[in-house]
Scaffold this motif. Structure first.
Motif, PDB file in Angstrom:
ATOM      1  N   ILE A   1       0.816  -1.218   0.000  1.00 57.68           N
ATOM      2  CA  ILE A   1       0.000   0.000   0.000  1.00 57.68           C
ATOM      3  C   ILE A   1       0.851   1.270   0.000  1.00 57.68           C
ATOM      4  O   ILE A   1       0.569   2.202  -0.766  1.00 57.68           O
ATOM      5  CB  ILE A   1      -0.981  -0.011   1.187  1.00 57.68           C
ATOM      6  CG1 ILE A   1      -2.079  -1.057   0.951  1.00 57.68           C
ATOM      7  CG2 ILE A   1      -1.613   1.366   1.383  1.00 57.68           C
ATOM      8  CD1 ILE A   1      -3.081  -1.163   2.089  1.00 57.68           C
ATOM      9  N   PRO A   2       1.903   1.371   0.839  1.00 54.90           N
ATOM     10  CA  PRO A   2       2.705   2.604   0.797  1.00 54.90           C
ATOM     11  C   PRO A   2       3.270   2.882  -0.591  1.00 54.90           C
ATOM     12  O   PRO A   2       3.255   4.024  -1.056  1.00 54.90           O
ATOM     13  CB  PRO A   2       3.830   2.323   1.817  1.00 54.90           C
ATOM     14  CG  PRO A   2       3.272   1.300   2.727  1.00 54.90           C
ATOM     15  CD  PRO A   2       2.388   0.445   1.879  1.00 54.90           C
ATOM     16  N   LEU A   3       3.759   1.842  -1.260  1.00 57.42           N
ATOM     17  CA  LEU A   3       4.296   2.018  -2.609  1.00 57.42           C
ATOM     18  C   LEU A   3       3.206   2.479  -3.569  1.00 57.42           C
ATOM     19  O   LEU A   3       3.416   3.370  -4.394  1.00 57.42           O
ATOM     20  CB  LEU A   3       4.916   0.708  -3.095  1.00 57.42           C
ATOM     21  CG  LEU A   3       5.486   0.721  -4.515  1.00 57.42           C
ATOM     22  CD1 LEU A   3       6.636   1.713  -4.627  1.00 57.42           C
ATOM     23  CD2 LEU A   3       5.941  -0.676  -4.915  1.00 57.42           C
ATOM     24  N   GLY A   4       2.013   1.869  -3.467  1.00 59.99           N
ATOM     25  CA  GLY A   4       0.914   2.259  -4.343  1.00 59.99           C
ATOM     26  C   GLY A   4       0.527   3.712  -4.172  1.00 59.99           C
ATOM     27  O   GLY A   4       0.284   4.424  -5.158  1.00 59.99           O
ATOM     28  N   LEU A   5       0.466   4.180  -2.928  1.00 57.04           N
ATOM     29  CA  LEU A   5       0.114   5.575  -2.673  1.00 57.04           C
ATOM     30  C   LEU A   5       1.171   6.531  -3.211  1.00 57.04           C
ATOM     31  O   LEU A   5       0.856   7.558  -3.828  1.00 57.04           O
ATOM     32  CB  LEU A   5      -0.072   5.780  -1.162  1.00 57.04           C
ATOM     33  CG  LEU A   5      -1.277   5.059  -0.542  1.00 57.04           C
ATOM     34  CD1 LEU A   5      -1.156   5.032   0.971  1.00 57.04           C
ATOM     35  CD2 LEU A   5      -2.574   5.749  -0.958  1.00 57.04           C
ATOM     36  N   LEU A   6       2.422   6.179  -2.985  1.00 54.37           N
ATOM     37  CA  LEU A   6       3.522   7.038  -3.430  1.00 54.37           C
ATOM     38  C   LEU A   6       3.582   7.099  -4.953  1.00 54.37           C
ATOM     39  O   LEU A   6       3.686   8.180  -5.549  1.00 54.37           O
ATOM     40  CB  LEU A   6       4.843   6.506  -2.857  1.00 54.37           C
ATOM     41  CG  LEU A   6       6.035   7.454  -2.861  1.00 54.37           C
ATOM     42  CD1 LEU A   6       5.751   8.687  -2.011  1.00 54.37           C
ATOM     43  CD2 LEU A   6       7.275   6.730  -2.350  1.00 54.37           C
ATOM     44  N   VAL A   7       3.485   5.931  -5.597  1.00 57.20           N
ATOM     45  CA  VAL A   7       3.582   5.877  -7.060  1.00 57.20           C
ATOM     46  C   VAL A   7       2.383   6.557  -7.707  1.00 57.20           C
ATOM     47  O   VAL A   7       2.527   7.280  -8.706  1.00 57.20           O
ATOM     48  CB  VAL A   7       3.712   4.412  -7.527  1.00 57.20           C
ATOM     49  CG1 VAL A   7       3.564   4.316  -9.044  1.00 57.20           C
ATOM     50  CG2 VAL A   7       5.056   3.836  -7.101  1.00 57.20           C
ATOM     51  N   THR A   8       1.188   6.345  -7.144  1.00 54.52           N
ATOM     52  CA  THR A   8       0.000   6.951  -7.730  1.00 54.52           C
ATOM     53  C   THR A   8       0.058   8.473  -7.673  1.00 54.52           C
ATOM     54  O   THR A   8      -0.263   9.154  -8.652  1.00 54.52           O
ATOM     55  CB  THR A   8      -1.269   6.447  -7.017  1.00 54.52           C
ATOM     56  OG1 THR A   8      -1.359   5.038  -7.174  1.00 54.52           O
ATOM     57  CG2 THR A   8      -2.512   7.099  -7.599  1.00 54.52           C
ATOM     58  N   GLY A   9       0.470   9.016  -6.535  1.00 51.39           N
ATOM     59  CA  GLY A   9       0.620  10.467  -6.441  1.00 51.39           C
ATOM     60  C   GLY A   9       1.621  10.995  -7.449  1.00 51.39           C
ATOM     61  O   GLY A   9       1.391  12.028  -8.096  1.00 51.39           O
ATOM     62  N   PHE A  10       2.731  10.280  -7.619  1.00 50.24           N
ATOM     63  CA  PHE A  10       3.757  10.682  -8.594  1.00 50.24           C
ATOM     64  C   PHE A  10       3.206  10.621 -10.017  1.00 50.24           C
ATOM     65  O   PHE A  10       3.394  11.549 -10.816  1.00 50.24           O
ATOM     66  CB  PHE A  10       4.977   9.761  -8.448  1.00 50.24           C
ATOM     67  CG  PHE A  10       6.057  10.017  -9.457  1.00 50.24           C
ATOM     68  CD1 PHE A  10       6.970  11.041  -9.263  1.00 50.24           C
ATOM     69  CD2 PHE A  10       6.150   9.238 -10.602  1.00 50.24           C
ATOM     70  CE1 PHE A  10       7.974  11.278 -10.205  1.00 50.24           C
ATOM     71  CE2 PHE A  10       7.137   9.463 -11.539  1.00 50.24           C
ATOM     72  CZ  PHE A  10       8.053  10.491 -11.343  1.00 50.24           C
ATOM     73  N   LEU A  11       2.493   9.531 -10.357  1.00 50.36           N
ATOM     74  CA  LEU A  11       1.963   9.370 -11.714  1.00 50.36           C
ATOM     75  C   LEU A  11       0.904  10.425 -12.035  1.00 50.36           C
ATOM     76  O   LEU A  11       0.833  10.913 -13.170  1.00 50.36           O
ATOM     77  CB  LEU A  11       1.376   7.974 -11.880  1.00 50.36           C
ATOM     78  CG  LEU A  11       2.373   6.811 -11.915  1.00 50.36           C
ATOM     79  CD1 LEU A  11       1.637   5.477 -11.999  1.00 50.36           C
ATOM     80  CD2 LEU A  11       3.336   6.954 -13.090  1.00 50.36           C
ATOM     81  N   LEU A  12       0.070  10.762 -11.057  1.00 51.65           N
ATOM     82  CA  LEU A  12      -0.939  11.792 -11.299  1.00 51.65           C
ATOM     83  C   LEU A  12      -0.296  13.127 -11.690  1.00 51.65           C
ATOM     84  O   LEU A  12      -0.793  13.825 -12.583  1.00 51.65           O
ATOM     85  CB  LEU A  12      -1.807  11.971 -10.053  1.00 51.65           C
ATOM     86  CG  LEU A  12      -2.831  10.881  -9.769  1.00 51.65           C
ATOM     87  CD1 LEU A  12      -3.454  11.081  -8.394  1.00 51.65           C
ATOM     88  CD2 LEU A  12      -3.924  10.857 -10.826  1.00 51.65           C
ATOM     89  N   ASP A  13       0.792  13.462 -11.047  1.00 46.26           N
ATOM     90  CA  ASP A  13       1.482  14.711 -11.373  1.00 46.26           C
ATOM     91  C   ASP A  13       2.249  14.619 -12.689  1.00 46.26           C
ATOM     92  O   ASP A  13       2.435  15.632 -13.376  1.00 46.26           O
ATOM     93  CB  ASP A  13       2.458  15.084 -10.250  1.00 46.26           C
ATOM     94  CG  ASP A  13       1.763  15.735  -9.058  1.00 46.26           C
ATOM     95  OD1 ASP A  13       0.647  16.258  -9.236  1.00 46.26           O
ATOM     96  OD2 ASP A  13       2.329  15.702  -7.949  1.00 46.26           O
ATOM     97  N   ARG A  14       2.684  13.406 -13.072  1.00 47.71           N
ATOM     98  CA  ARG A  14       3.558  13.267 -14.238  1.00 47.71           C
ATOM     99  C   ARG A  14       2.821  12.901 -15.518  1.00 47.71           C
ATOM    100  O   ARG A  14       3.079  13.481 -16.573  1.00 47.71           O
ATOM    101  CB  ARG A  14       4.662  12.218 -13.962  1.00 47.71           C
ATOM    102  CG  ARG A  14       5.627  12.581 -12.858  1.00 47.71           C
ATOM    103  CD  ARG A  14       6.341  13.907 -13.136  1.00 47.71           C
ATOM    104  NE  ARG A  14       7.358  14.192 -12.138  1.00 47.71           N
ATOM    105  CZ  ARG A  14       7.130  14.788 -10.976  1.00 47.71           C
ATOM    106  NH1 ARG A  14       5.891  15.143 -10.653  1.00 47.71           N
ATOM    107  NH2 ARG A  14       8.120  15.030 -10.125  1.00 47.71           N
ATOM    108  N   ILE A  15       1.915  11.937 -15.484  1.00 52.85           N
ATOM    109  CA  ILE A  15       1.274  11.482 -16.720  1.00 52.85           C
ATOM    110  C   ILE A  15      -0.215  11.805 -16.756  1.00 52.85           C
ATOM    111  O   ILE A  15      -0.879  11.561 -17.775  1.00 52.85           O
ATOM    112  CB  ILE A  15       1.485   9.963 -16.947  1.00 52.85           C
ATOM    113  CG1 ILE A  15       0.761   9.135 -15.880  1.00 52.85           C
ATOM    114  CG2 ILE A  15       2.957   9.627 -16.965  1.00 52.85           C
ATOM    115  CD1 ILE A  15       0.841   7.637 -16.113  1.00 52.85           C
TER     116      ILE A  15
END
Length: 413
Positions: A365-379
């Motif tokens: 879950i921590p990885l999913g939250l971190l990656v999702t926030g990053f992807l929303l800003d990037r792609i």
């Protein structure tokens, strides 16, 4: 109160009060937790404008889940289910109260918020593990079928979401996110009082007096031997990686970008919770007659519908309908999981094995939250959600062909 180890009781000794107290405690604390669930990411988005920082906050809250489940399960067995639940509630309430207390006095910096959500996450898992371990004995004491008791637990959780999400949206709009956290702190206190006053102490039939590391190894050995429990932990870990950020980050991100208010966000969370509440109630009524594996896999697949709908750029009404359908489908999932675990795992091992399963299921879950926030800003939103939808569908369909899941239809007792 006198400790009990019974799993079967006569009609003369049955009592519904302890199970009712557990249900009430869950409803109170989980409704309060929904206030925090909405308030904290909205506060971060509002004050920083960064989805990455919102994801980082969720990351720190979920980061201790694995360690808390892995190492905390054996402590749950040693301390006892009731005592662990009460202590976890009291400590969680203090942690939540510290957020507005610091904000309104000396000030609250971003790193302090991360430390507090980390501590709250660390305390959450032992408490939820202890409550799950209480259910079989309290259900037996009440003379209630285990499937129905677990469906009620799920219905209460979703009912809390149904009540708490729109309430959070309204209260945050009216009072501000920090003020609402005081209410959540109070709910933890009420929950601890309910468990402490009305739930008997449940202990293992053969209390463990060995060393702590030996207890951990015993739990790991049991989990390794049970292929169904291992498969459940791994699959749920993957789906949690994918779907937890949807409610925690993606929906707040979409709502802020398209609606500009917490009220639609509260409605989206409430509709999903309401659908799941109804699904859990239906399963509680007829679930013992349904084939577990087919119900489980089908429910998981349909629960992914909101991913595909959001990727298509819906209106609020369309997304609400998708959330309702996905919620209905998700209703049976947790009752089936909980019933299978409680049927198979001996009472003496409940704390550590439940904790290990939770640790594995929550580890990503921590990885999913971190990656999702990053992807929303990037792609962007659409690409992020579409990628998530594809991965979720592949994961859930795989359960139809994994041999271990056939054991759902032949529970061990």
């Amino acid at each position: 109160m006198v400790a009990t180890t019974a799993t079967h009781t006569s009609a003369a000794t049955r009592s519904r009060l302890p199970l009712a107290a557990l249900f009430c405690a869950n409803l109170i604390s989980q409704t309060g937790s929904m206030l925090t669930f909405v308030a904290i990411p909205w506060f971060v988005l509002q004050t920083t404008g960064s989805a990455t920082k919102a994801g980082l906050t969720g990351f720190f809250e979920a980061l201790p889940y694995f360690a808390a489940g892995f190492f905390g399960g054996a402590l749950v067995d040693r301390l006892g289910f009731k005592r662990t639940s009460v202590l976890a509630d009291l400590a969680n309430g203090a942690t939540v109260a510290a957020v507005p207390l610091l904000y309104f006095t000396v000030g609250l910096s971003f790193w302090q918020l991360q430390a507090l959500v980390f501590l709250g996450g660390l305390l959450t898992i032992p408490g939820s593990t202890a409550r799950a371990a209480l259910v079989p004995d309290l259900a037996a004491l009440a003379g209630l079928r285990l499937e129905r008791a677990n469906a009620t637990v799920q219905a209460i959780q979703r009912g809390a979401q149904l009540l708490g999400a729109p309430l959070a949206g309204v209260l945050i709009a009216a009072l501000g996110a920090r003020t609402v956290l005081w209410l959540d702190a109070a709910t933890f206190l009420c929950s601890a009082l309910a468990i402490g006053a009305f739930v008997p102490r449940i202990t293992a039939a053969c209390p463990q007096a060995g060393r702590y590391l030996d207890d951990l190894r015993e739990g790991l050995r049991y989990l390794r031997r049970d292929r169904l429990m291992t498969a459940i932990a791994v699959i749920v870990a993957i789906t949690n990686l994918l779907d937890t950020p949807f409610a925690a980050i993606v929906l707040p991100f979409w709502t802020k970008a398209t609606q500009g208010s917490t009220v639609p966000l509260g409605l989206l969370l409430a509709v999903g919770g309401g659908g799941s509440l109804l699904g859990a109630l239906v399963y509680g009524a007829v679930g013992h007659r349904l084939p577990r594996r087919k119900t489980f896999v089908g429910a998981f697949v349909v629960a992914g519908l909101p991913f595909w709908v959001l990727a298509a750029g819906p209106t609020l009404i369309v997304l609400l309908v998708a959330r309702l359908i996905g919620g209905l489908a998700s209703g049976p999932i947790n009752p089936i999981l909980a019933t299978a675990e409680q049927e198979r795992i001996p009472v003496a091992l409940r704390g550590r094995v439940f904790g290990l399963i939770t640790a594995i299921a929550y580890m990503a879950i921590p990885l999913g939250l971190l990656v999702t926030g990053f992807l929303l800003d990037r792609i962007g939103l659409r690409a992020t959600v579409l990628l998530t939808a594809c991965c979720y569908l592949a994961t859930t369909l795989s359960m139809a062909i994994i041999p271990a899941f056939r054991d759902l239809d032949t529970p061990a007792r």
